[in-house]
Motif scaffolding. Structure first.
Motif, PDB file in Angstrom:
ATOM      1  N   GLU A 141      -8.668  20.742  -7.729  1.00 48.33           N
ATOM      2  CA  GLU A 141      -9.105  22.137  -7.660  1.00 48.33           C
ATOM      3  C   GLU A 141      -9.477  22.678  -9.034  1.00 48.33           C
ATOM      4  O   GLU A 141     -10.069  23.757  -9.159  1.00 48.33           O
ATOM      5  CB  GLU A 141      -7.996  23.025  -7.074  1.00 48.33           C
ATOM      6  N   ALA A 142      -9.104  21.956 -10.071  1.00 45.80           N
ATOM      7  CA  ALA A 142      -9.322  22.405 -11.453  1.00 45.80           C
ATOM      8  C   ALA A 142     -10.808  22.444 -11.800  1.00 45.80           C
ATOM      9  O   ALA A 142     -11.640  21.825 -11.151  1.00 45.80           O
ATOM     10  CB  ALA A 142      -8.597  21.472 -12.421  1.00 45.80           C
ATOM     11  N   GLY A 143     -11.122  23.171 -12.863  1.00 46.19           N
ATOM     12  CA  GLY A 143     -12.464  23.163 -13.407  1.00 46.19           C
ATOM     13  C   GLY A 143     -12.649  21.986 -14.343  1.00 46.19           C
ATOM     14  O   GLY A 143     -11.684  21.407 -14.835  1.00 46.19           O
ATOM     15  N   GLY A 144     -13.896  21.602 -14.588  1.00 42.82           N
ATOM     16  CA  GLY A 144     -14.178  20.494 -15.488  1.00 42.82           C
ATOM     17  C   GLY A 144     -14.036  19.151 -14.802  1.00 42.82           C
ATOM     18  O   GLY A 144     -14.186  19.028 -13.586  1.00 42.82           O
ATOM     19  N   HIS A 145     -13.710  18.118 -15.571  1.00 42.38           N
ATOM     20  CA  HIS A 145     -13.589  16.762 -15.025  1.00 42.38           C
ATOM     21  C   HIS A 145     -12.335  16.673 -14.161  1.00 42.38           C
ATOM     22  O   HIS A 145     -11.263  17.127 -14.548  1.00 42.38           O
ATOM     23  CB  HIS A 145     -13.537  15.742 -16.160  1.00 42.38           C
ATOM     24  N   VAL A 167       4.260  18.994 -15.169  1.00 40.40           N
ATOM     25  CA  VAL A 167       3.586  20.293 -15.221  1.00 40.40           C
ATOM     26  C   VAL A 167       2.402  20.214 -14.258  1.00 40.40           C
ATOM     27  O   VAL A 167       1.619  19.266 -14.309  1.00 40.40           O
ATOM     28  CB  VAL A 167       3.093  20.608 -16.643  1.00 40.40           C
ATOM     29  N   ALA A 168       2.279  21.201 -13.384  1.00 41.83           N
ATOM     30  CA  ALA A 168       1.201  21.201 -12.392  1.00 41.83           C
ATOM     31  C   ALA A 168      -0.026  21.906 -12.940  1.00 41.83           C
ATOM     32  O   ALA A 168       0.081  22.911 -13.656  1.00 41.83           O
ATOM     33  CB  ALA A 168       1.662  21.887 -11.114  1.00 41.83           C
ATOM     34  N   ALA A 169      -1.197  21.396 -12.582  1.00 41.04           N
ATOM     35  CA  ALA A 169      -2.459  22.021 -12.989  1.00 41.04           C
ATOM     36  C   ALA A 169      -3.474  21.863 -11.876  1.00 41.04           C
ATOM     37  O   ALA A 169      -3.420  20.918 -11.093  1.00 41.04           O
ATOM     38  CB  ALA A 169      -2.986  21.373 -14.271  1.00 41.04           C
ATOM     39  N   GLY A 170      -4.397  22.815 -11.813  1.00 36.83           N
ATOM     40  CA  GLY A 170      -5.456  22.763 -10.811  1.00 36.83           C
ATOM     41  C   GLY A 170      -5.193  23.716  -9.663  1.00 36.83           C
ATOM     42  O   GLY A 170      -4.271  23.520  -8.882  1.00 36.83           O
ATOM     43  N   GLY A 171      -5.977  24.786  -9.575  1.00 37.51           N
ATOM     44  CA  GLY A 171      -5.835  25.718  -8.462  1.00 37.51           C
ATOM     45  C   GLY A 171      -4.726  26.728  -8.635  1.00 37.51           C
ATOM     46  O   GLY A 171      -4.270  27.320  -7.646  1.00 37.51           O
ATOM     47  N   ALA A 278     -15.405  25.817 -14.060  1.00 34.72           N
ATOM     48  CA  ALA A 278     -14.417  26.749 -13.515  1.00 34.72           C
ATOM     49  C   ALA A 278     -13.769  26.110 -12.304  1.00 34.72           C
ATOM     50  O   ALA A 278     -14.394  25.334 -11.582  1.00 34.72           O
ATOM     51  CB  ALA A 278     -15.069  28.073 -13.136  1.00 34.72           C
ATOM     52  N   GLY A 279     -12.505  26.455 -12.080  1.00 36.06           N
ATOM     53  CA  GLY A 279     -11.791  25.912 -10.943  1.00 36.06           C
ATOM     54  C   GLY A 279     -12.037  26.705  -9.672  1.00 36.06           C
ATOM     55  O   GLY A 279     -12.696  27.750  -9.677  1.00 36.06           O
ATOM     56  N   GLN A 280     -11.479  26.205  -8.571  1.00 34.60           N
ATOM     57  CA  GLN A 280     -11.649  26.872  -7.288  1.00 34.60           C
ATOM     58  C   GLN A 280     -10.993  28.246  -7.241  1.00 34.60           C
ATOM     59  O   GLN A 280     -11.304  29.051  -6.363  1.00 34.60           O
ATOM     60  CB  GLN A 280     -11.107  25.993  -6.166  1.00 34.60           C
ATOM     61  N   VAL A 281     -10.115  28.536  -8.198  1.00 33.23           N
ATOM     62  CA  VAL A 281      -9.472  29.851  -8.239  1.00 33.23           C
ATOM     63  C   VAL A 281     -10.430  30.932  -8.729  1.00 33.23           C
ATOM     64  O   VAL A 281     -10.074  32.115  -8.724  1.00 33.23           O
ATOM     65  CB  VAL A 281      -8.222  29.851  -9.144  1.00 33.23           C
ATOM     66  N   ALA A 282     -11.639  30.549  -9.157  1.00 35.99           N
ATOM     67  CA  ALA A 282     -12.589  31.547  -9.664  1.00 35.99           C
ATOM     68  C   ALA A 282     -12.776  32.681  -8.665  1.00 35.99           C
ATOM     69  O   ALA A 282     -12.911  33.854  -9.056  1.00 35.99           O
ATOM     70  CB  ALA A 282     -13.932  30.886  -9.969  1.00 35.99           C
ATOM     71  N   GLY A 283     -12.765  32.364  -7.385  1.00 34.34           N
ATOM     72  CA  GLY A 283     -12.939  33.392  -6.367  1.00 34.34           C
ATOM     73  C   GLY A 283     -11.803  34.388  -6.290  1.00 34.34           C
ATOM     74  O   GLY A 283     -11.929  35.445  -5.645  1.00 34.34           O
ATOM     75  N   MET A 284     -10.687  34.111  -6.956  1.00 33.44           N
ATOM     76  CA  MET A 284      -9.539  35.014  -6.962  1.00 33.44           C
ATOM     77  C   MET A 284      -9.591  36.016  -8.113  1.00 33.44           C
ATOM     78  O   MET A 284      -8.858  37.013  -8.099  1.00 33.44           O
ATOM     79  CB  MET A 284      -8.235  34.213  -7.083  1.00 33.44           C
ATOM     80  N   LEU A 285     -10.419  35.750  -9.109  1.00 33.95           N
ATOM     81  CA  LEU A 285     -10.378  36.542 -10.337  1.00 33.95           C
ATOM     82  C   LEU A 285     -11.322  37.732 -10.258  1.00 33.95           C
ATOM     83  O   LEU A 285     -12.453  37.612  -9.786  1.00 33.95           O
ATOM     84  CB  LEU A 285     -10.718  35.659 -11.532  1.00 33.95           C
TER      85      LEU A 285
END
Length: 315
Positions: A141-145, A167-171, A278-285
């Motif tokens: 879900e993260a942005g970039g690669h 540590v969790a990352a992505g979304g 940008a990650g999939q969370v972009a729609g939340m911002l």
């Protein structure tokens, strides 16, 4: 207050690491996040060592709190960048796109914490054989690669597969996301896209505006055919890449098209023909705000969510 093993490991107030995004994660942003109680990260990307040193020294002038540098191990300047990191005695080093093994001895000699980014259980197990302090498990879900697995599926599998702190990352963009990954066994979260919209981030206003205006399905994946898929916002560039892939263009042609496109978007503000990672969370911002407000909001919401969850159990 949410305090986890990550806070003790990195000497930070909250279990939040800011993503080391190339061109975006400069000294200004890293310093602001560290001052706010998280761990700010400078994104070295493919920058030469002297530029990385300038960003490190910039942070030191603003804050005396711990911060880190994200080192891309495929960078042509990686050896020189690692030398600078050691000379400047950076507290935390996160790594991507490779194995940091050859650098660990020197980093440990200065007391640095080494935290590689992984996208699979196999890579997490491999990293556990080295003297690393934790891993950042990044879902697609993260942005970039990106890798193949989602954060929801990846985190518990890596938690089960290794004794290292995860540590969790992505979304992850808010306190609900932080609470969720803590429930999955992570000790904290790395957050990228939301910090692009921090006031202190130097990214062009057009880049920030593109993220804020993005809808839920606009953060798409391109360049799968190259073996190095990238999540970015839909624009003229992504449409061109998709067309090239449909026409079976070569990997080299597609990668050649992408050269310099991230800088074109982040610095120059060309969000039509540049790469808007940008990650999939972009729609939340929905807004730009100071880093301290971002962290305060994330922590407050996470505490509320976790308290309610405990209440459900007790009731």
């Amino acid at each position: 207050m949410i305090r986890t093993k990550l806070c003790e490991l990195l000497d930070i107030e909250y279990p939040i690491i800011q993503g080391g995004m190339a061109w975006v994660a400069t000294g200004e942003l890293a310093a602001a996040v560290s001052e706010a109680g998280g761990l700010g990260i400078i994104g070295a990307g493919n920058a030469p060592a002297n530029i990385v040193r300038e960003e490190i020294q910039k942070v030191k002038k603003i804050t005396d709190k711990p911060f880190g540098v994200n080192v891309m191990l495929l960078s042509p300047h990686v050896d020189q960048v690692m030398e600078v990191v050691v000379e400047e005695e950076v507290a935390v080093v996160t790594t991507g796109a490779g194995n940091p093994g050859k650098y660990i001895k020197d980093l440990k000699a200065i007391g640095a914490k080494v935290i590689p980014v992984v996208a699979s259980v196999a890579l997490a197990k491999r990293m556990s054989r080295f003297d690393v302090d934790a891993v950042i498990a990044e879902g697609n879900e993260a942005g970039g690669h990106i890798g193949q697995l989602t954060t929801m599926a990846l985190i518990p599998q890596i938690v089960d597969a290794t004794d290292l702190p995860v540590v969790a990352a992505g979304g992850i963009a808010d306190g609900r996301g932080l609470a969720a990954v803590l429930s999955l066994g992570a000790v904290g979260a790395q957050i990228g896209t939301r910090f692009v919209c921090a006031t202190e981030c130097i990214a062009h206003d057009n880049y920030k505006e593109a993220i804020i205006k993005a809808k839920d399905r606009e953060a798409i994946v391109t360049a799968r055919s190259t073996g190095h898929p990238v999540r970015n916002l839909k624009n003229k560039l992504t449409r061109k890449i998709e067309k090239m892939e449909r026409e079976n263009a070569s990997k080299d042609k597609i990668e050649e098209l992408g050269v310099g496109r991230l800088k074109r978007a982040v610095i120059d503000g060309d969000v039509d023909k540049g790469t808007v990672m940008a990650g999939q969370v972009a729609g939340m911002l929905t807004k730009e705000e100071p880093a301290v407000d971002i962290i305060t909001d994330i922590v407050a919401v996470a505490e509320e969510v976790l308290e309610k969850s405990c209440g459900l159990i007790n009731n």
